[in-house]
Design a protein around this motif. Structure first.
Motif, mmCIF file in Angstrom:
data_model
loop_
_atom_site.group_PDB
_atom_site.id
_atom_site.type_symbol
_atom_site.label_atom_id
_atom_site.label_comp_id
_atom_site.label_asym_id
_atom_site.label_seq_id
_atom_site.Cartn_x
_atom_site.Cartn_y
_atom_site.Cartn_z
ATOM 1 N N UNK A 8 0.822 -1.207 0.000
ATOM 2 C CA UNK A 8 0.000 0.000 0.000
ATOM 3 C C UNK A 8 0.861 1.263 0.000
ATOM 4 N N UNK A 9 1.895 1.254 0.856
ATOM 5 C CA UNK A 9 2.717 2.450 1.045
ATOM 6 C C UNK A 9 4.193 2.066 1.087
ATOM 7 N N UNK A 87 19.656 -0.066 1.462
ATOM 8 C CA UNK A 87 19.151 0.241 0.124
ATOM 9 C C UNK A 87 18.791 1.720 0.019
ATOM 10 N N UNK A 88 18.931 2.245 -1.186
ATOM 11 C CA UNK A 88 18.537 3.623 -1.459
ATOM 12 C C UNK A 88 17.457 3.623 -2.543
ATOM 13 N N UNK A 89 16.462 4.498 -2.364
ATOM 14 C CA UNK A 89 15.445 4.655 -3.394
ATOM 15 C C UNK A 89 16.080 5.363 -4.581
ATOM 16 N N UNK A 90 16.019 4.738 -5.743
ATOM 17 C CA UNK A 90 16.691 5.292 -6.924
ATOM 18 C C UNK A 90 15.764 6.097 -7.820
ATOM 19 N N UNK A 91 14.504 5.686 -7.931
ATOM 20 C CA UNK A 91 13.609 6.414 -8.829
ATOM 21 C C UNK A 91 12.167 6.266 -8.400
ATOM 22 N N UNK A 92 11.377 7.242 -8.801
ATOM 23 C CA UNK A 92 9.938 7.238 -8.534
ATOM 24 C C UNK A 92 9.212 7.485 -9.849
ATOM 25 N N UNK A 93 8.347 6.561 -10.227
ATOM 26 C CA UNK A 93 7.533 6.721 -11.433
ATOM 27 C C UNK A 93 6.098 6.951 -10.999
ATOM 28 N N UNK A 105 8.233 2.476 -7.256
ATOM 29 C CA UNK A 105 9.408 2.965 -6.533
ATOM 30 C C UNK A 105 10.517 1.930 -6.664
ATOM 31 N N UNK A 106 11.604 2.292 -7.327
ATOM 32 C CA UNK A 106 12.710 1.352 -7.546
ATOM 33 C C UNK A 106 13.829 1.648 -6.554
ATOM 34 N N UNK A 107 14.359 0.582 -5.942
ATOM 35 C CA UNK A 107 15.422 0.749 -4.964
ATOM 36 C C UNK A 107 16.687 0.054 -5.446
ATOM 37 N N UNK A 108 17.802 0.420 -4.800
ATOM 38 C CA UNK A 108 19.103 -0.059 -5.258
ATOM 39 C C UNK A 108 19.273 -1.564 -5.112
ATOM 40 N N UNK A 109 18.473 -2.185 -4.226
ATOM 41 C CA UNK A 109 18.576 -3.638 -4.043
ATOM 42 C C UNK A 109 17.968 -4.433 -5.170
ATOM 43 N N UNK A 110 17.329 -3.749 -6.136
ATOM 44 C CA UNK A 110 16.760 -4.426 -7.289
ATOM 45 C C UNK A 110 15.257 -4.578 -7.240
ATOM 46 N N UNK A 111 14.646 -4.278 -6.091
ATOM 47 C CA UNK A 111 13.193 -4.392 -5.980
ATOM 48 C C UNK A 111 12.509 -3.143 -6.515
ATOM 49 N N UNK A 112 11.269 -3.325 -6.954
ATOM 50 C CA UNK A 112 10.413 -2.207 -7.329
ATOM 51 C C UNK A 112 9.101 -2.357 -6.571
ATOM 52 N N UNK A 113 8.701 -1.306 -5.872
ATOM 53 C CA UNK A 113 7.460 -1.337 -5.101
ATOM 54 C C UNK A 113 6.346 -0.695 -5.916
ATOM 55 N N UNK A 114 5.240 -1.415 -6.070
ATOM 56 C CA UNK A 114 4.034 -0.864 -6.663
ATOM 57 C C UNK A 114 3.123 -0.471 -5.504
ATOM 58 N N UNK A 115 2.844 0.818 -5.360
ATOM 59 C CA UNK A 115 2.113 1.273 -4.183
ATOM 60 C C UNK A 115 1.189 2.437 -4.538
ATOM 61 N N UNK A 116 0.347 2.806 -3.569
ATOM 62 C CA UNK A 116 -0.622 3.867 -3.782
ATOM 63 C C UNK A 116 -0.240 5.173 -3.092
ATOM 64 N N UNK A 117 0.801 5.122 -2.267
ATOM 65 C CA UNK A 117 1.280 6.333 -1.596
ATOM 66 C C UNK A 117 2.736 6.131 -1.201
ATOM 67 N N UNK A 118 3.443 7.240 -1.079
ATOM 68 C CA UNK A 118 4.842 7.223 -0.664
ATOM 69 C C UNK A 118 5.011 8.233 0.472
ATOM 70 N N UNK A 119 5.690 7.820 1.526
ATOM 71 C CA UNK A 119 6.018 8.734 2.620
ATOM 72 C C UNK A 119 7.531 8.921 2.638
ATOM 73 N N UNK A 120 7.971 10.160 2.500
ATOM 74 C CA UNK A 120 9.391 10.473 2.627
ATOM 75 C C UNK A 120 9.631 10.882 4.076
#
Length: 345
Positions: A8-9, A87-93, A105-120
């Motif tokens: 979700x987030x 891990x560092x967040x590399x990009x936000x689409x 949200x793509x992170x340096x560890x190779x994962x990409x999160x598909x989510x509905x909200x992002x909290x910085x």
């Protein structure tokens, strides 16, 4: 092929604000993953001052930086958050619409999160200590020159020299004084930026002969194999003296870097993220900023303010995650369903 994780987030930063956001989201049945460049939870509390006493957390007359983190981790256990450390967040689409945002949200560890909200909740971003301009200091770093205090016992019965005039310098001067064999505080002028009560307490120790105060600057280091034996101080009057020193702790501040977050299309202001104070949302719908990373009129950089910001952000995020579900605010003390989530019977 990159791993796609649906949640979700996505929370960027696992410091106190990010951890408490997990709790507020969990109460609303909202799942989350946390990403942090550090190897463990806690942010600056764990990395820079785990043993530093903190006095302004409600309900705790005194608690250490690590103590806050430990309590928060215990508090969010019922919601089973997933952490991605180192891990560092590399990009936000940005996908979807402003009314129904979606993100990759793509992170340096190779994962990409598909989510509905992002909290910085990244504090000040990645941080590096500012080094004093002293020739040859690199050879002593990590052995007798330190930019943070992680274990006070490491300084027991040593000749400790602290450099600086801000809160960190004064706080650690007061906290290490009972531990050290001898402690000297060096500042370039007899005017301190720290809290007045800390400055007054320091001066009382100086008057009693428990702390040595020198007004001047360090101009040289003496020692071998990375182990200091003395520092050379040039006083404001031009005089020079050597002070015995086994451990040097300079507090010259931190250099903050936002990293890839700076490229997310947020309306940055002096490396901070402006938000509204109703829901702590940025100019990008669905992207929120809480804690030291955000800015708004009247902003105070206090941990307890980050908690408040996370609570209000969670209320807004519920509308994105459950657009067809009406949210009725409930106190945790009066809701049996919330108490069940928390394991209270």
């Amino acid at each position: 092929m990159p791993e796609l994780i649906e949640t979700d987030v996505a929370i960027v930063g696992a410091g106190p604000a990010g951890l408490f956001a997990v709790f507020e989201l969990g109460l609303l049945d909202i799942r989350c993953h946390l990403v942090d460049i550090l190897p463990k939870a806690g942010g600056q509390c764990s990395e820079l001052y785990p043993e530093k006493p903190i006095y302004d957390i409600p309900g705790y007359p005194i608690v250490t930086g690590q103590g806050i983190v430990d309590h928060l981790l215990k508090q969010i256990e019922p919601f089973h958050p997933t952490f991605h450390f180192g891990d560092m967040v590399e990009s936000l689409q940005v996908l979807g619409t402003p009314e129904a945002p979606k993100f990759l949200v793509r992170v340096s560890g190779g994962q990409t999160f598909a989510c509905k909200a992002v909290i910085v909740a990244a504090g000040g971003g990645s941080f590096q200590p500012k080094k004093p301009p002293i020739e040859g200091i690199d050879a002593y770093e990590g052995k007798s020159v330190f930019y943070a205090v992680r274990k006070m016992e490491a300084f027991r019965d040593k000749n400790v020299v602290i450099v600086g005039g801000g809160d960190s310098a004064l706080d650690w001067t007061l906290n290490l004084q009972p531990v050290a064999k001898r402690l000297a505080l060096i500042h370039r002028r007899d005017d301190f930026r720290a809290a007045p009560h800390s400055v007054n307490a320091m001066r009382e120790h100086v008057a009693a002969g428990r702390i040595d105060l020198r007004i001047g600057q360090i101009t040289g280091l003496t020692g071998e194999g990375g182990e200091l034996t003395a520092v050379t101080v040039k006083g404001a009057d031009g005089g020079v003296e050597d002070i015995a020193c086994d451990a040097l702790i300079p507090f010259f501040g931190l250099t903050m870097k936002l990293g890839p977050v700076a490229d997310w299309g947020l309306n940055l202001h002096e490396n901070l993220i402006p938000v509204d104070t109703e829901r702590f949302e940025t100019n990008v719908p669905g992207v929120f900023a809480i804690g030291d990373i955000n800015t708004y009129p009247g902003k105070l950089k206090l941990i307890l303010c980050g908690f408040h910001e996370g609570a209000l952000a969670a209320q807004r995020i519920h509308r994105y995650v459950y657009p067809d579900k009406r949210l009725t605010f409930q106190y945790t003390t009066s809701s049996s369903s919330l108490q069940k989530k928390l394991g209270v019977h």
